[in-house]
Structure formats: C-alpha cells, structure tokens
Design an enzyme around this catalytic site. Structure first.
Site, PDB file in Angstrom:
ATOM      1  N   GLN A   1     -14.832  -6.180 -14.806  1.00 12.83           N
ATOM      2  CA  GLN A   1     -13.917  -5.330 -15.567  1.00 12.83           C
ATOM      3  C   GLN A   1     -12.795  -6.161 -16.190  1.00 12.83           C
ATOM      4  O   GLN A   1     -12.369  -5.892 -17.310  1.00 12.83           O
ATOM      5  CB  GLN A   1     -13.331  -4.251 -14.650  1.00 12.83           C
ATOM      6  CG  GLN A   1     -14.363  -3.251 -14.162  1.00 12.83           C
ATOM      7  CD  GLN A   1     -13.796  -2.319 -13.109  1.00 12.83           C
ATOM      8  OE1 GLN A   1     -13.011  -2.725 -12.252  1.00 12.83           O
ATOM      9  NE2 GLN A   1     -14.196  -1.063 -13.162  1.00 12.83           N
TER      10      GLN A   1
ATOM     11  N   SER B   1      -1.709   2.128 -17.612  1.00  9.31           N
ATOM     12  CA  SER B   1      -2.761   3.104 -17.907  1.00  9.31           C
ATOM     13  C   SER B   1      -3.151   3.142 -19.380  1.00  9.31           C
ATOM     14  O   SER B   1      -3.296   4.228 -19.964  1.00  9.31           O
ATOM     15  CB  SER B   1      -2.342   4.504 -17.444  1.00  9.31           C
ATOM     16  OG  SER B   1      -3.450   5.351 -17.306  1.00  9.31           O
ATOM     17  N   PRO B   2      -3.375   1.988 -20.020  1.00 13.27           N
ATOM     18  CA  PRO B   2      -3.779   2.011 -21.428  1.00 13.27           C
ATOM     19  C   PRO B   2      -5.161   2.622 -21.646  1.00 13.27           C
ATOM     20  O   PRO B   2      -5.488   3.032 -22.762  1.00 13.27           O
ATOM     21  CB  PRO B   2      -3.763   0.527 -21.821  1.00 13.27           C
ATOM     22  CG  PRO B   2      -3.998  -0.210 -20.532  1.00 13.27           C
ATOM     23  CD  PRO B   2      -3.277   0.608 -19.493  1.00 13.27           C
TER      24      PRO B   2
ATOM     25  N   GLU C   1     -14.198  -8.004 -19.205  1.00 18.08           N
ATOM     26  CA  GLU C   1     -14.417  -7.124 -20.351  1.00 18.08           C
ATOM     27  C   GLU C   1     -13.100  -6.772 -21.034  1.00 18.08           C
ATOM     28  O   GLU C   1     -12.947  -6.932 -22.250  1.00 18.08           O
ATOM     29  CB  GLU C   1     -15.121  -5.834 -19.925  1.00 18.08           C
ATOM     30  CG  GLU C   1     -15.288  -4.874 -21.102  1.00 18.08           C
ATOM     31  CD  GLU C   1     -15.800  -3.499 -20.698  1.00 18.08           C
ATOM     32  OE1 GLU C   1     -15.950  -2.670 -21.607  1.00 18.08           O
ATOM     33  OE2 GLU C   1     -16.032  -3.269 -19.506  1.00 18.08           O
TER      34      GLU C   1
ATOM     35  N   TYR D   1       3.106   0.206  -3.555  1.00 15.64           N
ATOM     36  CA  TYR D   1       1.650   0.221  -3.694  1.00 15.64           C
ATOM     37  C   TYR D   1       0.999  -0.088  -2.352  1.00 15.64           C
ATOM     38  O   TYR D   1       1.244  -1.134  -1.749  1.00 15.64           O
ATOM     39  CB  TYR D   1       1.178  -0.791  -4.730  1.00 15.64           C
ATOM     40  CG  TYR D   1       1.650  -0.525  -6.154  1.00 15.64           C
ATOM     41  CD1 TYR D   1       2.184   0.702  -6.536  1.00 15.64           C
ATOM     42  CD2 TYR D   1       1.535  -1.516  -7.124  1.00 15.64           C
ATOM     43  CE1 TYR D   1       2.613   0.933  -7.833  1.00 15.64           C
ATOM     44  CE2 TYR D   1       1.959  -1.288  -8.432  1.00 15.64           C
ATOM     45  CZ  TYR D   1       2.498  -0.064  -8.778  1.00 15.64           C
ATOM     46  OH  TYR D   1       2.917   0.153 -10.072  1.00 15.64           O
TER      47      TYR D   1
END
Length: 328
Positions: free
Chosen positions: A292, A206-207, A295, A54
C-alpha cells in the site's frame, strides 16, 4: 519523492508522509508495522506522524523502534497532545501546562529521540487559556525538545487567535492537521485562508477518505472481508458515515475512468488531488501492508490539469461536504 516547505517555515517535509493512526500497536502486528515503515523509508518518505493517544501510547513506541538506527537529521518526526492517555486522571488530557509538559517528555521517551520536529495540539481546548497552552509550548521550544508547533482540526478563528499569540511569544506555529479529501472539503472556505494569512501549511489526514476513494466499497453491497470497514480496531465507526450513503459510493465509482485515463489507481488519484492545493504541504498515508505504501507514494509529483479537477468535481457533485462548521 518531492518535498515542500511546511507553511512559511524553513522546514521541508515529504509530499507524502507516513502516519500510524489505528495501525501500529493495534490493527497490525509489530513485524508488519516495521515492514511498512521500512517501505516508507525506501520510497523516500522522511516525514512520520503519530500521536500519544494512538493505541494508547503504543503507536509511538512502535514508531520509535521502527526508526531506531536511522539518521535523525534525515527525518521529520511529528506527534500530538490533547486526548486522554494513561489511567484517565484529571490531568491526563487537554492542553494545560502539566499535561503538555509531561506528555511531551513521555512521547520523546517512546519515540527514542531528544526532540520532535513538530508538536501538535491534537484539538482545541476551550477549558484552558491559549496563553497557558502556548507558554508551555514556548518552554518546550526553548528547551530544544520541540522545533515547531502545530495544531490539528482547529477552526479559522482559533488559528487566527493562536497565530497572533504565537507571534507575541515568538513560538514557531507553522501547521494545521485537518481531514481533507475529494469528499471532505470543510477547510477550503475558512481554514485555508486563515492558515495562509498566518503562514501555516496543512498536513492533511484521510486523503483517501478511510479507503472509500479506492472504490472498493460498492453501493448496495457489504464491505469486503478484511477491509477497514469490517475491523473494529481500524475505525469501523468512522468510515460508516460514508458507507451509509449509496449515492456517494456510486459517485465514487464515476472516478474510475478518470483515474484510468491518467494511468493512476483511484487511491493515487485521491492523494494527488489533495496535493494540488498549494496550502497543503503533505498528505498522510497509512498502511497495513508495504504494498500500500509503494502504491500510494506514486501520487507524489503528479500534477492534475484544470479539466481533470473539473471532471472530479462534476463526478462527485452533490456528495461533497463543504460546511466549515464541521471542522474539528
């Protein structure tokens, strides 16, 4: 936050984990990255996922700095090995012994830790024998540098073969890290049954389908400015496969009333959905802003009834990818 065991191991992980693919070291500035990690810690997240590839090792370094000063025993730190790093020499990639051992040592330095809780084979390497790969993993475990071993995007057959060898070598192979969402269910028919048989749990990435399941991408309209789909550093090409399908984008909008009825955002509904699968131990979320994190973490502990799951299936009928050959 709620916690689950990772496969049949004794390792507990937070239901929501924090991952820094395409964010730390590339998409967001370090100050913002540190703020996102702090938000994750404040929300009760204890599980952090990264990889040496990454941002070409920078993401690990940022995460190491972000977690510095935290009680190490209270964290689960995961990283991975496989993809090329460094100058791109012949041994700078894959699952050969040299690359695994050197990569593990470099990752520990960048993460500022003596050990990682989970070290994952980022993809399957058909050019190297499983014996060589797992002997290297076994040596890292025996040296105390790695506590558990995992794989990522391996097929059911690869998982079964690896689990058999891991048992022989007494290597604690406990997890698989696949892509999984309402839209991408390729692991359900083969990978999950094989994982359950072998005692592996899923740590899914990546849900929210790269943001598609938030509903912000509208059919027939250009992506919103500043969204992931407009940023070359944040997986623009990866998300493009969803955005080219207007039928899919339209069906995603049909999820909105389902989420509203449950008093959830669409992102929360998407994360909660993957957690309904009992073989899923944790769902990885990423963030470019602390809000984010705050949330999405609210999806922890949400239970969706059977009638809600059926409504979701009906809404997305015709656009769900289930083909197990797409694994990896």
């Amino acid at each position: 936050m709620e916690f689950r065991r990772l496969g049949r191991s004794g390792l507990s992980v937070s239901e929501i984990s924090y991952g820094n693919w395409i964010t730390h070291g590339s998409q967001v500035e370090e100050e913002q990255a540190l703020a996102c990690v702090k938000a994750a810690l404040d929300a009760g997240i204890t599980t952090f996922d990264t990889a040496d590839v990454y941002a070409n090792t920078r993401a690990e370094s940022v995460l190491g700095r972000a977690l510095a000063g935290q009680r190490r025993e209270s964290l689960e730190i995961f990283t991975k090995v496989f993809w090329p790093t460094g100058p791109g020499g012949p041994n700078d990639k894959g699952l050969g012994r040299k690359h695994i051992i050197e990569s593990a040592n470099a990752s520990l330095t960048r993460l500022q830790t003596d050990y990682v809780d989970l070290y994952q084979a980022h993809r399957f390497d058909s050019s190297v024998s499983l014996e060589e790969t797992f002997l290297a993993f076994a040596d890292l475990v025996r040296a105390g540098k790695v506590l558990y071993i995992g794989v990522s995007e391996w097929t059911a057959g690869q998982i079964t073969a690896a689990a058999e060898l891991a048992r022989e070598l007494r290597v604690p192979l406990i997890s698989n890290q696949p892509q999984y969402s309402m839209l991408w269910r390729v692991i359900e028919s083969e990978v999950i049954p094989a994982s359950e048989e072998a005692g592996l749990g899923q740590i899914v990435w990546s849900p929210i389908a790269q943001g598609v399941l938030t509903g912000k991408y509208q059919p027939g309209q250009p992506p919103p400015e500043g969204s992931r789909a407009t940023d070359e550093k944040s997986g623009k090409e990866f998300i493009a496969r969803f955005l080219r399908n207007d039928e899919l984008l339209a069906k995603v909008q049909d999820l909105r009333p389902i989420a509203e009825e449950l008093d959830l955002s669409m992102a929360q509904l998407a994360v909660a959905w993957v957690l309904q699968n009992q073989n899923v131990s944790s769902a990885i979320i990423g963030a470019t802003r602390p809000e984010q994190v705050h949330e999405n973490v609210k999806a922890a502990g949400v239970r969706l009834e059977a009638d809600v799951l059926k409504k979701i299936d009906d809404a997305l009928d015709g656009v769900i990818m289930r083909d197990p050959s797409r694994t990896g």
